[in-house]
Write an enzyme that holds these catalytic residues in place. Structure first.
Site, PDB file in Angstrom:
ATOM      1  CG  ASP A  67      85.767  48.345  98.640  1.00  0.00           C
ATOM      2  OD1 ASP A  67      86.578  49.172  99.077  1.00  0.00           O
ATOM      3  OD2 ASP A  67      85.630  47.204  99.123  1.00  0.00           O
ATOM      4  CG  ASN A 136      95.547  56.627  99.601  1.00  0.00           C
ATOM      5  OD1 ASN A 136      94.755  56.062 100.359  1.00  0.00           O
ATOM      6  ND2 ASN A 136      95.393  56.639  98.296  1.00  0.00           N
ATOM      7  CG  HIS A 138      91.858  54.244 100.265  1.00  0.00           C
ATOM      8  ND1 HIS A 138      93.050  53.908  99.672  1.00  0.00           N
ATOM      9  CD2 HIS A 138      91.396  53.104 100.817  1.00  0.00           C
ATOM     10  CE1 HIS A 138      93.284  52.628  99.857  1.00  0.00           C
ATOM     11  NE2 HIS A 138      92.305  52.111 100.549  1.00  0.00           N
ATOM     12  CD  GLU A 143      92.491  55.593  95.989  1.00  0.00           C
ATOM     13  OE1 GLU A 143      92.844  55.932  97.139  1.00  0.00           O
ATOM     14  OE2 GLU A 143      93.128  54.790  95.286  1.00  0.00           O
TER      15      GLU A 143
HETATM   16  C1  GLP Z   1      91.542  48.468 100.634  1.00  0.00           C
HETATM   17  C2  GLP Z   1      90.064  48.477 100.970  1.00  0.00           C
HETATM   18  C3  GLP Z   1      89.766  49.386 102.134  1.00  0.00           C
HETATM   19  C4  GLP Z   1      90.727  49.079 103.295  1.00  0.00           C
HETATM   20  C5  GLP Z   1      92.137  49.365 102.807  1.00  0.00           C
HETATM   21  C6  GLP Z   1      93.159  49.191 103.948  1.00  0.00           C
HETATM   22  O1  GLP Z   1      91.862  49.554  99.859  1.00  0.00           O
HETATM   23  N1  GLP Z   1      89.246  48.889  99.835  1.00  0.00           N
HETATM   24  O2  GLP Z   1      88.415  49.179 102.554  1.00  0.00           O
HETATM   25  O3  GLP Z   1      90.422  49.879 104.428  1.00  0.00           O
HETATM   26  O4  GLP Z   1      92.439  48.451 101.741  1.00  0.00           O
HETATM   27  O5  GLP Z   1      93.525  47.842 104.031  1.00  0.00           O
HETATM   28  P1  GLP Z   1      94.394  47.269 105.261  1.00  0.00           P
HETATM   29  O6  GLP Z   1      93.398  47.124 106.385  1.00  0.00           O
HETATM   30  O7  GLP Z   1      94.937  45.970 104.760  1.00  0.00           O
HETATM   31  O8  GLP Z   1      95.449  48.282 105.569  1.00  0.00           O
END
Ligand code: GLP
Length: 242
Positions: A67, A136, A138, A143
Site C-alpha cells: 500500500d 482493528n 486490517h 479496512e
Molecule cells: C499500517 C499498514 C499495515 C500494517 C499496520 C500495522 O496500517 N498499512 O500493513 O500491518 O499498519 O502496523 P504495526 O505493525 O505498526 O502495528
C-alpha cells in the site's frame, strides 16, 4: 497455519529473516510482497544484517509493497516508500527497477490502481507476502467493513487507522485520508504468507484473526482461508491463542 511463538522479539525477527532467506536461496528471483508498520521492522533489520554478512542477496528479487498513501510521493518523508527505503531498500542490493509500490501522487488515482492491479495480475502469484495486522484487524489497508475488495483499490482510511498511523506524522491532520492498497484477493494469492505480530496490544486481534469467524469486519480472519501462513508471534501477541 504454522504457528511459532518466541520469548523475545529479537529471536522472532531472526527466525523470520532465516525463513525468508531460505525462500530466497531456493528461488533467487523471488517475488516478494512487503508490508510497512513496526511489526516487520525487526525482520528488515535482520535481512540487512544477513546481506551485510554476505549471506543473502536481493539482486534478482522483485518487491511489491501492499500500500501507499494517496497524495504522498516517493520523496515525501512520511510515504511508505521512504519507510521502506529507510528500513530496507537503501541498505540492500534490491534493484530499484524491481521495486514496485503504488504511486500515491498521480493525477488519476483510479488509473494508478488499475496499473498496479494489472501489474500484480501479470506477475501472477507472489512467492512470499510479509504481513502485519492493524489493531482493528486490517491487513495492508483493507479496512473492516460489510464487504472487502478482492483487487487493488482506493480505501478511505478509518479514523482509528489514521489516529494509529499519526505517530509517523507531525499531526493527525497531516495523515492522508485515502490510500491505495492491494485487495484481499491480491494478498491471499501469495504462495506463502509470513505474518508477524508483537506485543500484548495485538493479542485480541490476533485471536480474532485466527480463531474468530471469517468476517469482513475483521479482514485478518481471511488469513484462515490461506493454506500456507507462517505466523510469528511474541509471547504478548500470542496471549489470546492460549
Ligand atoms: C499500517 C499498514 C499495515 C500494517 C499496520 C500495522 O496500517 N498499512 O500493513 O500491518 O499498519 O502496523 P504495526 O505493525 O505498526 O502495528
Amino acid at each position: 497455519m504454522n504457528l511459532r511463538i518466541f520469548e523475545s522479539e529479537i529471536e522472532l525477527d531472526w527466525e523470520a529473516a532465516k525463513a525468508l532467506q531460505f525462500e530466497i536461496k531456493n528461488k533467487p528471483n523471488l517475488k516478494l510482497g512487503l508490508a510497512t508498520g513496526m511489526s516487520p521492522v525487526g525482520l528488515y533489520r535482520e535481512l540487512v544484517n544477513l546481506y551485510n554478512a554476505g549471506e543473502l542477496s536481493f539482486r534478482d528479487v522483485t518487491s511489491y509493497n501492499l500500500d501507499e498513501y494517496v497524495g504522498l510521493d516517493r520523496e515525501h518523508p512520511y510515504s511508505f516508500f521512504q519507510f521502506m527505503n529507510q528500513h530496507l531498500f537503501k541498505h540492500i542490493d534490491l534493484d530499484e527497477e524491481r521495486i514496485h509500490i503504488p504511486n500515491g501522487c498521480v493525477e488519476d488515482v483510479e488509473k494508478e490502481v488499475k496499473r498496479y492491479n494489472s501489474l500484480l495480475g501479470q506477475e501472477g502469484q507472489l512467492d512470499v507476502q510479509i504481513l502485519g495486522i492493524g489493531l482493528n484487524g486490517h491487513i495492508g489497508f483493507n479496512e473492516p467493513g460489510e464487504t472487502l475488495s478482492a483487487d487493488t483499490h482506493i480505501v478511505t482510511l478509518s479514523e482509528h487507522t489514521r489516529k494509529v498511523n499519526s505517530k509517523y506524522f507531525n499531526t493527525l491532520e497531516e495523515v492522508p485520508k485515502k490510500a491505495i492498497t492491494m485487495g484481499i484477493g491480491n494478498i491471499l494469492r501469495a504462495k506463502k504468507i509470513i505474518f508477524i505480530a508483537k506485543g500484548e496490544e495485538k493479542s485480541e486481534i490476533v485471536r480474532q484473526a485466527f480463531k474468530g469467524p471469517v468476517d469482513p469486519n475483521c479482514p485478518g480472519t481471511f488469513l484462515q482461508l490461506h493454506g500456507n501462513v507462517d505466523v510469528f508471534l511474541d509471547l504478548g501477541a500470542a496471549k489470546g491463542l492460549a
